[in-house]
Write a protein that holds these residues in place. Structure first.
Motif, mmCIF file in Angstrom:
data_model
loop_
_atom_site.group_PDB
_atom_site.id
_atom_site.type_symbol
_atom_site.label_atom_id
_atom_site.label_comp_id
_atom_site.label_asym_id
_atom_site.label_seq_id
_atom_site.Cartn_x
_atom_site.Cartn_y
_atom_site.Cartn_z
ATOM 1 N N PHE A 180 0.827 -1.204 0.000
ATOM 2 C CA PHE A 180 0.000 0.000 0.000
ATOM 3 C C PHE A 180 0.865 1.259 0.000
ATOM 4 O O PHE A 180 0.584 2.225 -0.731
ATOM 5 C CB PHE A 180 -0.922 0.010 1.218
ATOM 6 C CG PHE A 180 -1.615 1.326 1.438
ATOM 7 C CD1 PHE A 180 -2.721 1.681 0.670
ATOM 8 C CD2 PHE A 180 -1.153 2.228 2.391
ATOM 9 C CE1 PHE A 180 -3.345 2.909 0.852
ATOM 10 C CE2 PHE A 180 -1.771 3.450 2.588
ATOM 11 C CZ PHE A 180 -2.879 3.788 1.811
ATOM 12 N N THR A 181 1.923 1.259 0.808
ATOM 13 C CA THR A 181 2.783 2.438 0.875
ATOM 14 C C THR A 181 3.518 2.660 -0.434
ATOM 15 O O THR A 181 3.669 3.803 -0.888
ATOM 16 C CB THR A 181 3.791 2.277 2.034
ATOM 17 O OG1 THR A 181 3.096 1.957 3.239
ATOM 18 C CG2 THR A 181 4.562 3.567 2.254
ATOM 19 N N VAL A 182 3.987 1.570 -1.054
ATOM 20 C CA VAL A 182 4.632 1.696 -2.367
ATOM 21 C C VAL A 182 3.655 2.281 -3.376
ATOM 22 O O VAL A 182 3.993 3.191 -4.147
ATOM 23 C CB VAL A 182 5.143 0.321 -2.851
ATOM 24 C CG1 VAL A 182 5.585 0.402 -4.307
ATOM 25 C CG2 VAL A 182 6.290 -0.155 -1.972
ATOM 26 N N TRP A 183 2.439 1.773 -3.390
ATOM 27 C CA TRP A 183 1.418 2.277 -4.318
ATOM 28 C C TRP A 183 1.143 3.762 -4.085
ATOM 29 O O TRP A 183 1.057 4.547 -5.029
ATOM 30 C CB TRP A 183 0.141 1.467 -4.138
ATOM 31 C CG TRP A 183 -1.048 2.011 -4.863
ATOM 32 C CD1 TRP A 183 -1.323 1.908 -6.196
ATOM 33 C CD2 TRP A 183 -2.135 2.757 -4.291
ATOM 34 N NE1 TRP A 183 -2.503 2.533 -6.504
ATOM 35 C CE2 TRP A 183 -3.030 3.069 -5.350
ATOM 36 C CE3 TRP A 183 -2.441 3.177 -3.005
ATOM 37 C CZ2 TRP A 183 -4.196 3.799 -5.144
ATOM 38 C CZ3 TRP A 183 -3.603 3.898 -2.801
ATOM 39 C CH2 TRP A 183 -4.463 4.204 -3.858
ATOM 40 N N GLU A 190 -0.926 12.049 -4.421
ATOM 41 C CA GLU A 190 -0.853 12.428 -3.011
ATOM 42 C C GLU A 190 0.488 12.036 -2.405
ATOM 43 O O GLU A 190 1.068 12.785 -1.613
ATOM 44 C CB GLU A 190 -1.990 11.774 -2.223
ATOM 45 C CG GLU A 190 -3.380 12.255 -2.581
ATOM 46 C CD GLU A 190 -3.976 11.484 -3.755
ATOM 47 O OE1 GLU A 190 -3.209 10.757 -4.442
ATOM 48 O OE2 GLU A 190 -5.193 11.595 -3.984
ATOM 49 N N GLY A 191 0.978 10.858 -2.762
ATOM 50 C CA GLY A 191 2.261 10.408 -2.235
ATOM 51 C C GLY A 191 3.416 11.245 -2.751
ATOM 52 O O GLY A 191 4.326 11.603 -1.992
ATOM 53 N N ARG A 192 3.396 11.565 -4.036
ATOM 54 C CA ARG A 192 4.466 12.392 -4.596
ATOM 55 C C ARG A 192 4.451 13.788 -3.986
ATOM 56 O O ARG A 192 5.503 14.418 -3.825
ATOM 57 C CB ARG A 192 4.317 12.462 -6.113
ATOM 58 C CG ARG A 192 4.524 11.109 -6.808
ATOM 59 C CD ARG A 192 4.676 11.273 -8.305
ATOM 60 N NE ARG A 192 3.457 11.783 -8.921
ATOM 61 C CZ ARG A 192 2.467 11.017 -9.371
ATOM 62 N NH1 ARG A 192 2.541 9.702 -9.231
ATOM 63 N NH2 ARG A 192 1.398 11.544 -9.944
ATOM 64 N N GLU A 193 3.269 14.250 -3.624
ATOM 65 C CA GLU A 193 3.183 15.567 -2.996
ATOM 66 C C GLU A 193 3.768 15.563 -1.589
ATOM 67 O O GLU A 193 4.231 16.606 -1.111
ATOM 68 C CB GLU A 193 1.729 16.043 -2.981
ATOM 69 C CG GLU A 193 1.229 16.433 -4.364
ATOM 70 C CD GLU A 193 -0.252 16.796 -4.391
ATOM 71 O OE1 GLU A 193 -0.698 17.367 -5.402
ATOM 72 O OE2 GLU A 193 -0.954 16.505 -3.405
ATOM 73 N N MET A 216 -2.602 16.040 7.034
ATOM 74 C CA MET A 216 -3.654 15.289 7.722
ATOM 75 C C MET A 216 -3.670 13.844 7.248
ATOM 76 O O MET A 216 -3.847 12.910 8.045
ATOM 77 C CB MET A 216 -5.007 15.948 7.484
ATOM 78 C CG MET A 216 -5.216 17.252 8.225
ATOM 79 S SD MET A 216 -5.327 17.025 10.020
ATOM 80 C CE MET A 216 -6.863 16.116 10.139
ATOM 81 N N MET A 217 -3.486 13.642 5.956
ATOM 82 C CA MET A 217 -3.453 12.293 5.411
ATOM 83 C C MET A 217 -2.313 11.487 6.018
ATOM 84 O O MET A 217 -2.484 10.329 6.418
ATOM 85 C CB MET A 217 -3.288 12.350 3.889
ATOM 86 C CG MET A 217 -3.198 10.981 3.225
ATOM 87 S SD MET A 217 -2.720 11.069 1.465
ATOM 88 C CE MET A 217 -0.957 11.431 1.633
ATOM 89 N N ALA A 218 -1.130 12.100 6.122
ATOM 90 C CA ALA A 218 0.039 11.387 6.643
ATOM 91 C C ALA A 218 -0.180 10.957 8.091
ATOM 92 O O ALA A 218 0.081 9.798 8.450
ATOM 93 C CB ALA A 218 1.280 12.273 6.532
#
Length: 346
Positions: A180-183, A190-193, A216-218
């Motif tokens: 999930f974290t890799v994805w 969102e992850g790249r941000e 907030m997501m993190a």
């Protein structure tokens, strides 16, 4: 202009870390051959699975230049609440207990994120406070009592002991968290941000990145994974009490740092974080085999953390210098201007 070589640096670091892990395993295996068996490898993986789940959440927070010191308290509080619910509701389905653990953990993580955003406070201050609050909440919820083995819901106890395709369920949960974290970090905007914000918060704001939502997501995802880990911890060790997993947040941060996740934000890979978890797992399993005192185990772990931080800082400084390197300019007025500008910069 030469791009920063973060990826090459990280890859080289990961290979070095993998070689160190292999060297430790072979050295210990030469003294105790049982250490190199498949059964022992499964035991190390099983013992490290909960740490891997927590590390995936902590990594997301560290990428934003933050830190979540409340993960172990979140784990303990969620585990206690799930144990209390399981004791009061003997017929509770496992899926309900899992959903409850994730919901409680996510709510506690959201509280951290909201406090940081609402009052513009440093994450270390907020999570240090909530770490104590969550510990106190465990005492209030349980009345200071322990939930022992015979009181733990049988489905909670049974989950970590189940196997699928010959592998313990804890490993499957850890693998799911890693995938999930890799994805998220590789394939989702969102992850790249998160990387962009950690690399340069000011530039991220000017680029239009919704900084508050990403933070907030993190913290919410970190809390969710801590909640899941809480249920698995209680099931694996069949106990819930106030000091459950006390101090484990330092081990989580250590695994991230050893794996190359920069505490300054914006730097780190999932593969590196997994290797950090594996390093700690192998080290914890190896030192008792060679009869090293637990006090020395803590000292060695602390030394490795300091060394990793120093190596991270050195690698980041080298990467920063490479940004200023230019290819030789072509002849002409443009080249002259470029050379002059470089000289002025120097």
């Amino acid at each position: 202009m030469t791009r920063p070589s973060f990826s090459l640096t990280s890859l080289r670091r990961e290979w070095v870390l993998l070689a160190i892990i292999a060297a430790i395993a072979l050295a210990v295996g030469a003294r105790a051959p049982v250490f190199l068996t498949w059964r022992n490898a499964l035991d190390i993986g099983n013992d490290s699975a909960i740490l891997a789940i927590l590390v995936m959440g902590q990594m997301l927070v560290l990428l934003t230049r933050g830190v979540d010191l409340s993960v172990a308290s979140n784990l303990a509080l969620t585990g206690m609440l799930c144990a209390l619910v399981g004791r009061a509701w003997p017929g509770a389905p496992l899926v309900v207990l899992l959903a409850l653990a994730c919901a409680i953990g996510a709510a506690l993580g959201t509280v951290n994120g909201w406090l940081i955003m609402r009052f513009n406070l440093p994450s270390i201050v907020v999570t240090l406070g909530t770490m104590s609050i969550y510990r106190g909440a465990i005492f209030v919820a349980s009345g200071g009592a322990w939930i022992s083995d015979h009181q733990i819901h049988p489905r909670i106890k049974g989950l970590p002991r189940e196997t699928l395709l010959g592998l313990p369920m804890l490993l499957w949960f850890a693998a799911t968290a890693v995938v999930f974290t890799v994805w998220l970090l590789r394939w989702r905007r969102e992850g790249r941000e998160l990387y962009a914000f950690g690399g340069s918060p000011t530039a991220a704001v000017y680029a239009g990145i919704p900084v508050k939502r990403r933070l907030m997501m993190a913290y919410t995802l970190s809390g969710l994974l801590a909640g899941l880990a809480g249920l698995l911890w209680v099931g694996r060790y069949s106990i819930a009490f106030t000091e459950l997993a006390s101090g484990f947040e330092l081990t989580v941060i250590a695994a991230c740092v050893i794996g190359g996740v920069g505490i300054g934000g914006g730097v780190g890979t999932v593969s590196g974080a997994v290797l950090g978890v594996l390093f700690i797992g192998v080290l914890n399993a190896a030192l008792p085999v060679i009869q090293v005192s637990p006090f020395w185990q803590q000292a060695i772990a602390g030394f490795v953390i300091l060394l990793s931080v120093a190596l991270n800082a050195r690698g980041h400084r080298q990467a920063g210098r490479q940004i200023l390197e230019h290819s030789p300019p072509s002849p002409g007025p443009t080249a002259l201007s470029s050379t002059t500008a470089q000289g002025a910069t120097a």
